[in-house]
Design a protein around this motif. Structure first.
Motif, PDB file in Angstrom:
ATOM      1  N   PRO A 136      50.601  31.582  47.908  1.00  0.00           N
ATOM      2  CA  PRO A 136      50.684  32.692  46.965  1.00  0.00           C
ATOM      3  C   PRO A 136      50.918  32.249  45.514  1.00  0.00           C
ATOM      4  N   ARG A 137      51.744  31.237  45.310  1.00  0.00           N
ATOM      5  CA  ARG A 137      52.022  30.804  43.934  1.00  0.00           C
ATOM      6  C   ARG A 137      50.789  30.160  43.303  1.00  0.00           C
ATOM      7  N   ALA A 138      50.093  29.310  44.050  1.00  0.00           N
ATOM      8  CA  ALA A 138      48.885  28.680  43.510  1.00  0.00           C
ATOM      9  C   ALA A 138      47.819  29.732  43.220  1.00  0.00           C
ATOM     10  N   LEU A 139      47.667  30.714  44.101  1.00  0.00           N
ATOM     11  CA  LEU A 139      46.705  31.789  43.868  1.00  0.00           C
ATOM     12  C   LEU A 139      47.107  32.617  42.647  1.00  0.00           C
ATOM     13  N   ALA A 140      48.397  32.873  42.501  1.00  0.00           N
ATOM     14  CA  ALA A 140      48.872  33.635  41.350  1.00  0.00           C
ATOM     15  C   ALA A 140      48.570  32.889  40.052  1.00  0.00           C
ATOM     16  N   ARG A 141      48.771  31.583  40.046  1.00  0.00           N
ATOM     17  CA  ARG A 141      48.472  30.788  38.850  1.00  0.00           C
ATOM     18  C   ARG A 141      46.974  30.812  38.544  1.00  0.00           C
ATOM     19  N   PHE A 142      46.171  30.719  39.579  1.00  0.00           N
ATOM     20  CA  PHE A 142      44.727  30.800  39.410  1.00  0.00           C
ATOM     21  C   PHE A 142      44.341  32.157  38.807  1.00  0.00           C
ATOM     22  N   LEU A 143      44.890  33.230  39.362  1.00  0.00           N
ATOM     23  CA  LEU A 143      44.549  34.571  38.874  1.00  0.00           C
ATOM     24  C   LEU A 143      45.040  34.789  37.449  1.00  0.00           C
ATOM     25  N   LEU A 144      46.222  34.296  37.124  1.00  0.00           N
ATOM     26  CA  LEU A 144      46.728  34.400  35.751  1.00  0.00           C
ATOM     27  C   LEU A 144      45.766  33.725  34.782  1.00  0.00           C
ATOM     28  N   THR A 145      45.342  32.521  35.119  1.00  0.00           N
ATOM     29  CA  THR A 145      44.415  31.793  34.260  1.00  0.00           C
ATOM     30  C   THR A 145      43.077  32.532  34.162  1.00  0.00           C
ATOM     31  N   LEU A 146      42.617  33.065  35.278  1.00  0.00           N
ATOM     32  CA  LEU A 146      41.378  33.837  35.287  1.00  0.00           C
ATOM     33  C   LEU A 146      41.495  35.063  34.381  1.00  0.00           C
ATOM     34  N   LEU A 147      42.577  35.825  34.520  1.00  0.00           N
ATOM     35  CA  LEU A 147      42.745  37.038  33.720  1.00  0.00           C
ATOM     36  C   LEU A 147      42.754  36.724  32.230  1.00  0.00           C
ATOM     37  N   GLN A 148      43.484  35.680  31.852  1.00  0.00           N
ATOM     38  CA  GLN A 148      43.545  35.321  30.439  1.00  0.00           C
ATOM     39  C   GLN A 148      42.197  34.802  29.949  1.00  0.00           C
ATOM     40  N   MET A 208      36.735  35.417  27.049  1.00  0.00           N
ATOM     41  CA  MET A 208      35.289  35.634  27.153  1.00  0.00           C
ATOM     42  C   MET A 208      34.886  36.982  26.570  1.00  0.00           C
ATOM     43  N   GLY A 209      35.718  37.991  26.776  1.00  0.00           N
ATOM     44  CA  GLY A 209      35.415  39.314  26.242  1.00  0.00           C
ATOM     45  C   GLY A 209      35.371  39.361  24.729  1.00  0.00           C
ATOM     46  N   MET A 210      36.014  38.385  24.081  1.00  0.00           N
ATOM     47  CA  MET A 210      36.019  38.340  22.617  1.00  0.00           C
ATOM     48  C   MET A 210      34.670  37.922  22.052  1.00  0.00           C
ATOM     49  N   TYR A 267      40.599  44.017  34.499  1.00  0.00           N
ATOM     50  CA  TYR A 267      40.542  43.040  33.402  1.00  0.00           C
ATOM     51  C   TYR A 267      39.101  42.734  33.025  1.00  0.00           C
ATOM     52  N   ALA A 268      38.243  42.558  34.011  1.00  0.00           N
ATOM     53  CA  ALA A 268      36.833  42.275  33.734  1.00  0.00           C
ATOM     54  C   ALA A 268      36.200  43.436  32.983  1.00  0.00           C
ATOM     55  N   ASP A 269      36.454  44.651  33.449  1.00  0.00           N
ATOM     56  CA  ASP A 269      35.879  45.833  32.800  1.00  0.00           C
ATOM     57  C   ASP A 269      36.392  46.008  31.376  1.00  0.00           C
ATOM     58  N   GLU A 270      37.706  45.826  31.193  1.00  0.00           N
ATOM     59  CA  GLU A 270      38.282  45.973  29.850  1.00  0.00           C
ATOM     60  C   GLU A 270      37.759  44.897  28.905  1.00  0.00           C
ATOM     61  N   ALA A 271      37.641  43.677  29.390  1.00  0.00           N
ATOM     62  CA  ALA A 271      37.122  42.599  28.550  1.00  0.00           C
ATOM     63  C   ALA A 271      35.663  42.868  28.179  1.00  0.00           C
ATOM     64  N   LEU A 282      46.354  40.148  22.867  1.00  0.00           N
ATOM     65  CA  LEU A 282      47.278  39.671  21.840  1.00  0.00           C
ATOM     66  C   LEU A 282      48.140  38.520  22.345  1.00  0.00           C
ATOM     67  N   VAL A 283      48.442  38.492  23.631  1.00  0.00           N
ATOM     68  CA  VAL A 283      49.222  37.378  24.171  1.00  0.00           C
ATOM     69  C   VAL A 283      48.396  36.093  24.086  1.00  0.00           C
ATOM     70  N   VAL A 284      47.157  36.149  24.514  1.00  0.00           N
ATOM     71  CA  VAL A 284      46.286  34.966  24.451  1.00  0.00           C
ATOM     72  C   VAL A 284      46.060  34.569  22.997  1.00  0.00           C
ATOM     73  N   ASN A 285      45.800  35.541  22.143  1.00  0.00           N
ATOM     74  CA  ASN A 285      45.576  35.239  20.731  1.00  0.00           C
ATOM     75  C   ASN A 285      46.800  34.559  20.122  1.00  0.00           C
ATOM     76  N   THR A 286      47.973  35.035  20.496  1.00  0.00           N
ATOM     77  CA  THR A 286      49.220  34.445  20.008  1.00  0.00           C
ATOM     78  C   THR A 286      49.400  33.038  20.562  1.00  0.00           C
ATOM     79  N   ALA A 287      49.047  32.848  21.827  1.00  0.00           N
ATOM     80  CA  ALA A 287      49.156  31.523  22.446  1.00  0.00           C
ATOM     81  C   ALA A 287      48.274  30.513  21.720  1.00  0.00           C
ATOM     82  N   VAL A 288      47.100  30.936  21.334  1.00  0.00           N
ATOM     83  CA  VAL A 288      46.155  30.026  20.677  1.00  0.00           C
ATOM     84  C   VAL A 288      46.528  29.797  19.218  1.00  0.00           C
TER      85      VAL A 288
END
Length: 192
Positions: free
Chosen positions: A153-165, A170-172, A90-94, A104-110
């Motif tokens: 695991p669930r709290a870490l997953a939520r953290f990672l989801l937020t980080l990825l999005q 930031m990549g934009m 995700y970091a590299d692609e961004a 597109l998911v984030v763009n749609t969310a916003v």
């Protein structure tokens, strides 16, 4: 007798997805779609329905073409290397997003989710899927001893989801790829 389509609807959907991803929903006019798809307005409506319906189909296409979270995170063996690879990807692609399209998911969310409940549910369903996949993978990592028993695991997953999005956002606009890579490295330290 019905006329046969003189265009490939699948290719047109792909092109519509690319245009919406680049410009957004509101900034993409029907005239833009007609020009970009190379088909008549009546054909767009007859094949895809309204602009909104076309956007939602393009959104679904984007998800179909996206990262295979299940495949990546459900392979046998150690889990944390796959999670690390996902975050680094995700970091590299961004960082490499020279068109500054983001996700597109984030763009749609916003852009649409705040005032369109049906769209908000679609976005939330995607995020629930990613979160659930990450939670399952991290629970497996904990069971295999890769992750300490005290990590949730669930709290870490939520953290990672937020980080990825957030990295997609930031990549934009960021011209500094080190910013994203440093962020990924620091975020991954929570898995240690």
């Amino acid at each position: 007798m019905a006329r046969t389509k003189e265009f490939d609807p699948d290719a047109a959907l792909q092109r519509a997805m690319e245009l919406f991803w680049l410009k957004g929903y509101e900034a993409t006019s029907m005239a833009d779609l007609v020009e970009h798809l190379g088909i008549g307005r009546a054909s767009v409506y007859a094949t895809f329905g309204s602009k909104r319906e076309l956007y939602l189909r393009a959104y679904d296409r984007y998800l179909e073409n996206g990262v295979d979270f299940v495949g990546l995170l459900s392979r046998p063996g150690p889990v944390l290397p796959a999670v690390r690879a996902l975050v680094e990807r995700y970091a590299d692609e961004a960082a490499a997003d020279t068109l500054h399209r983001g996700c597109l998911v984030v763009n749609t969310a916003v852009e649409l989710a705040p005032h369109d409940r049906a769209v908000a549910r679609r976005v939330e369903a995607n995020w629930d899927f990613v979160e659930g996949t990450l939670t399952s993978a991290l629970a497996r990592a904990r069971a295999q001893g890769e992750l300490s028993a005290g990590k949730d695991p669930r709290a870490l997953a939520r953290f990672l989801l937020t980080l990825l999005q957030g990295m997609r956002v930031m990549g934009m606009s960021s011209e500094d790829p080190a910013r994203l890579r440093d962020t990924a490295a620091v975020a991954l330290s929570v898995l240690d």
